[in-house]
Scaffold this motif. Structure first.
Motif, short mmCIF file in Angstrom:
data_model
loop_
_atom_site.label_atom_id
_atom_site.label_comp_id
_atom_site.label_asym_id
_atom_site.label_seq_id
_atom_site.Cartn_x
_atom_site.Cartn_y
_atom_site.Cartn_z
N ASN A 34 -8.71 -0.50 -7.20
CA ASN A 34 -8.36 -0.18 -5.81
C ASN A 34 -7.06 -0.91 -5.46
O ASN A 34 -6.61 -1.80 -6.20
CB ASN A 34 -9.48 -0.53 -4.84
N ALA A 35 -6.46 -0.51 -4.37
CA ALA A 35 -5.14 -1.03 -4.01
C ALA A 35 -5.16 -2.52 -3.69
O ALA A 35 -4.18 -3.22 -3.95
CB ALA A 35 -4.58 -0.24 -2.82
N LEU A 36 -6.25 -3.01 -3.13
CA LEU A 36 -6.30 -4.43 -2.80
C LEU A 36 -6.25 -5.27 -4.08
O LEU A 36 -5.53 -6.27 -4.16
CB LEU A 36 -7.56 -4.75 -2.00
N LYS A 37 -6.98 -4.86 -5.11
CA LYS A 37 -6.93 -5.58 -6.38
C LYS A 37 -5.57 -5.40 -7.06
O LYS A 37 -5.13 -6.27 -7.82
CB LYS A 37 -8.06 -5.11 -7.30
N GLY A 38 -4.92 -4.28 -6.79
CA GLY A 38 -3.61 -4.02 -7.38
C GLY A 38 -2.45 -4.55 -6.55
O GLY A 38 -1.29 -4.29 -6.87
N ALA A 39 -2.75 -5.31 -5.50
CA ALA A 39 -1.71 -5.77 -4.58
C ALA A 39 -0.57 -6.54 -5.26
O ALA A 39 0.59 -6.36 -4.88
CB ALA A 39 -2.33 -6.60 -3.46
N ALA A 48 11.64 -1.49 -5.98
CA ALA A 48 12.06 -0.17 -5.50
C ALA A 48 13.22 -0.32 -4.52
O ALA A 48 14.15 0.50 -4.50
CB ALA A 48 10.90 0.56 -4.83
N ASP A 49 13.14 -1.34 -3.67
CA ASP A 49 14.23 -1.68 -2.75
C ASP A 49 14.72 -0.48 -1.95
O ASP A 49 15.92 -0.26 -1.79
CB ASP A 49 15.39 -2.31 -3.53
N GLY A 50 13.75 0.33 -1.50
CA GLY A 50 14.09 1.48 -0.67
C GLY A 50 14.56 2.71 -1.42
O GLY A 50 14.82 3.75 -0.81
N ARG A 51 14.68 2.62 -2.75
CA ARG A 51 15.15 3.78 -3.52
C ARG A 51 14.06 4.82 -3.71
O ARG A 51 14.35 6.00 -3.95
CB ARG A 51 15.66 3.31 -4.90
N ILE A 52 12.81 4.41 -3.65
CA ILE A 52 11.66 5.31 -3.73
C ILE A 52 10.55 4.65 -2.92
O ILE A 52 10.51 3.42 -2.81
CB ILE A 52 11.24 5.55 -5.20
N ILE A 53 9.70 5.45 -2.32
CA ILE A 53 8.62 4.92 -1.49
C ILE A 53 7.41 4.59 -2.36
O ILE A 53 7.00 5.40 -3.20
CB ILE A 53 8.21 5.95 -0.41
N ILE A 54 6.84 3.42 -2.16
CA ILE A 54 5.58 3.06 -2.81
C ILE A 54 4.46 3.32 -1.79
O ILE A 54 4.38 2.65 -0.75
CB ILE A 54 5.57 1.59 -3.26
N LEU A 55 3.65 4.32 -2.10
CA LEU A 55 2.55 4.75 -1.23
C LEU A 55 1.26 4.13 -1.76
O LEU A 55 0.78 4.51 -2.83
CB LEU A 55 2.48 6.28 -1.24
N CYS A 56 0.72 3.16 -1.03
CA CYS A 56 -0.47 2.44 -1.49
C CYS A 56 -1.72 3.27 -1.22
O CYS A 56 -1.97 3.68 -0.08
CB CYS A 56 -0.59 1.11 -0.75
N GLY A 57 -2.51 3.48 -2.26
CA GLY A 57 -3.71 4.29 -2.09
C GLY A 57 -4.84 3.83 -2.99
O GLY A 57 -4.62 3.11 -3.96
N CYS A 58 -6.03 4.27 -2.67
CA CYS A 58 -7.29 4.03 -3.37
C CYS A 58 -8.04 2.86 -2.74
O CYS A 58 -7.62 1.70 -2.86
CB CYS A 58 -7.11 3.78 -4.87
N GLY A 59 -9.09 3.19 -2.03
CA GLY A 59 -9.92 2.17 -1.39
C GLY A 59 -9.34 1.59 -0.13
O GLY A 59 -9.85 0.58 0.38
N GLY A 116 -11.00 -1.86 7.08
CA GLY A 116 -11.31 -3.26 6.85
C GLY A 116 -10.29 -4.02 6.02
O GLY A 116 -10.31 -5.25 5.99
N ASN A 117 -9.39 -3.31 5.33
CA ASN A 117 -8.46 -4.02 4.44
C ASN A 117 -7.00 -3.63 4.57
O ASN A 117 -6.13 -4.21 3.92
CB ASN A 117 -8.89 -3.86 2.98
N ILE A 118 -6.68 -2.64 5.40
CA ILE A 118 -5.30 -2.13 5.43
C ILE A 118 -4.32 -3.20 5.92
O ILE A 118 -3.20 -3.31 5.39
CB ILE A 118 -5.20 -0.83 6.27
N ALA A 119 -4.71 -4.02 6.89
CA ALA A 119 -3.79 -5.05 7.39
C ALA A 119 -3.52 -6.11 6.31
O ALA A 119 -2.37 -6.55 6.13
CB ALA A 119 -4.37 -5.71 8.65
N GLU A 120 -4.56 -6.48 5.58
CA GLU A 120 -4.38 -7.45 4.49
C GLU A 120 -3.52 -6.86 3.38
O GLU A 120 -2.68 -7.54 2.79
CB GLU A 120 -5.76 -7.85 3.94
N LEU A 121 -3.73 -5.58 3.10
CA LEU A 121 -2.94 -4.91 2.06
C LEU A 121 -1.46 -4.88 2.44
O LEU A 121 -0.59 -5.14 1.59
CB LEU A 121 -3.48 -3.49 1.85
N GLU A 122 -1.18 -4.61 3.69
CA GLU A 122 0.22 -4.61 4.14
C GLU A 122 0.82 -6.00 4.03
O GLU A 122 1.97 -6.17 3.60
CB GLU A 122 0.29 -4.11 5.59
N ARG A 123 0.05 -7.01 4.39
CA ARG A 123 0.55 -8.38 4.32
C ARG A 123 0.86 -8.79 2.88
O ARG A 123 1.88 -9.44 2.60
CB ARG A 123 -0.49 -9.34 4.91
#
Length: 250
Positions: A155-160, A170-181, A185-192
């Motif tokens: 899941n994305a949290l383990k892959g953070a 990537a530095d803005g050259r391509i978007i990294i879209l975080c997905g899976c799980g 309950g975890n999106i704010a932590e994942l963003e951080r």
């Protein structure tokens, strides 16, 4: 204030509508979610396009399993890209690999040509590549717009940790879209942890079947599957997940 983009992995036109009503910016429409998503029907895409105004992306995947495709399967994928375009899709989602875990560049180039003018996401085939940083550079060179990835973990949290490295390099050259799980309950932590600004989640709930007569001796699919529930994206879960992240900015 940081701007976020929220994409819903939608398993039906009904889920697409809930995604829009919940405040999502984009949907990825898929069939056969227990197999990780396959190309939906023309009718499903057409109706979804009729129901929603947000961006509609369609997965181009002829079967479940791995991402090593035969010439015949690539023919099918090319035709499905044309079908998705005709049905009104804004973008397509695909990924093709070689046996050694590198991107199948001739296949990717062929599908990119078929998708010219559409937004393109490389899906979680990326999570199976041997060298994610080399693959990212190849996808940038191809003109792919974003990579959907869990950071090569369950899941994305383990892959953070890997997601954070990918976002940085990537530095803005391509978007990294975080997905899976990803969920409320975890999106704010994942963003951080990652610094990502785009998130992919399903926000589904299991709706009980309305069937009154049932035959427990039969199974149309996997023997352990519960065929009397219907997973569907709900407005509340979409809204709650978005607000779990955006609410912290207020």
């Amino acid at each position: 204030m940081k701007q976020y983009m929220f994409e819903i992995c939608a398993n039906s036109a009904e889920s697409c509508l809930a995604a829009q009503q919940g405040g999502a910016h984009r949907v990825e429409l898929c069939a056969s979610m227990p197999e990780g998503g396959t190309t939906p029907s023309y009718g499903e895409i057409k109706l979804a396009r009729k129901l929603i105004d947000i961006r509609l992306h369609v997965i181009i995947r002829p079967r479940g399993g791995d991402f090593l495709y035969s010439p015949l399967e690539l023919d099918i994928m090319e035709e499905d890209i044309r079908m998705a375009r005709q049905a009104g899709a804004d973008g397509v989602v695909f990924g093709c690999l070689n046996p050694d875990g590198t991107l199948d560049m001739p296949a990717m180039e062929r599908l990119m040509k078929a998708a010219e003018g559409m937004s393109v996401t490389c899906h979680r085939a990326f999570d199976y590549v041997a060298d994610p940083f080399a693959a990212m550079e190849q996808l940038i060179a191809l003109g792919v717009n974003r990579i959907l990835t869990s950071g090569q973990q369950v899941n994305a949290l383990k892959g953070a940790p890997l997601l954070a490295e990918l976002v940085k390099k990537a530095d803005g050259r391509i978007i990294i879209l975080c997905g899976c799980g990803v969920n409320e309950g975890n999106i704010a932590e994942l963003e951080r942890l990652t610094g990502a600004s785009e998130f992919h989640f399903s926000a589904r709930e299991n709706i009980p079947s309305r069937m009154e007569v049932r035959n427990p001796a039969l199974a149309m699919g996997a023997a352990d599957a519960d065929e009397y529930i219907h997973p569907v994206t709900t407005v509340k879960r979409v809204r709650d997940t978005i607000e779990a992240l955006t609410g912290k900015q207020e």
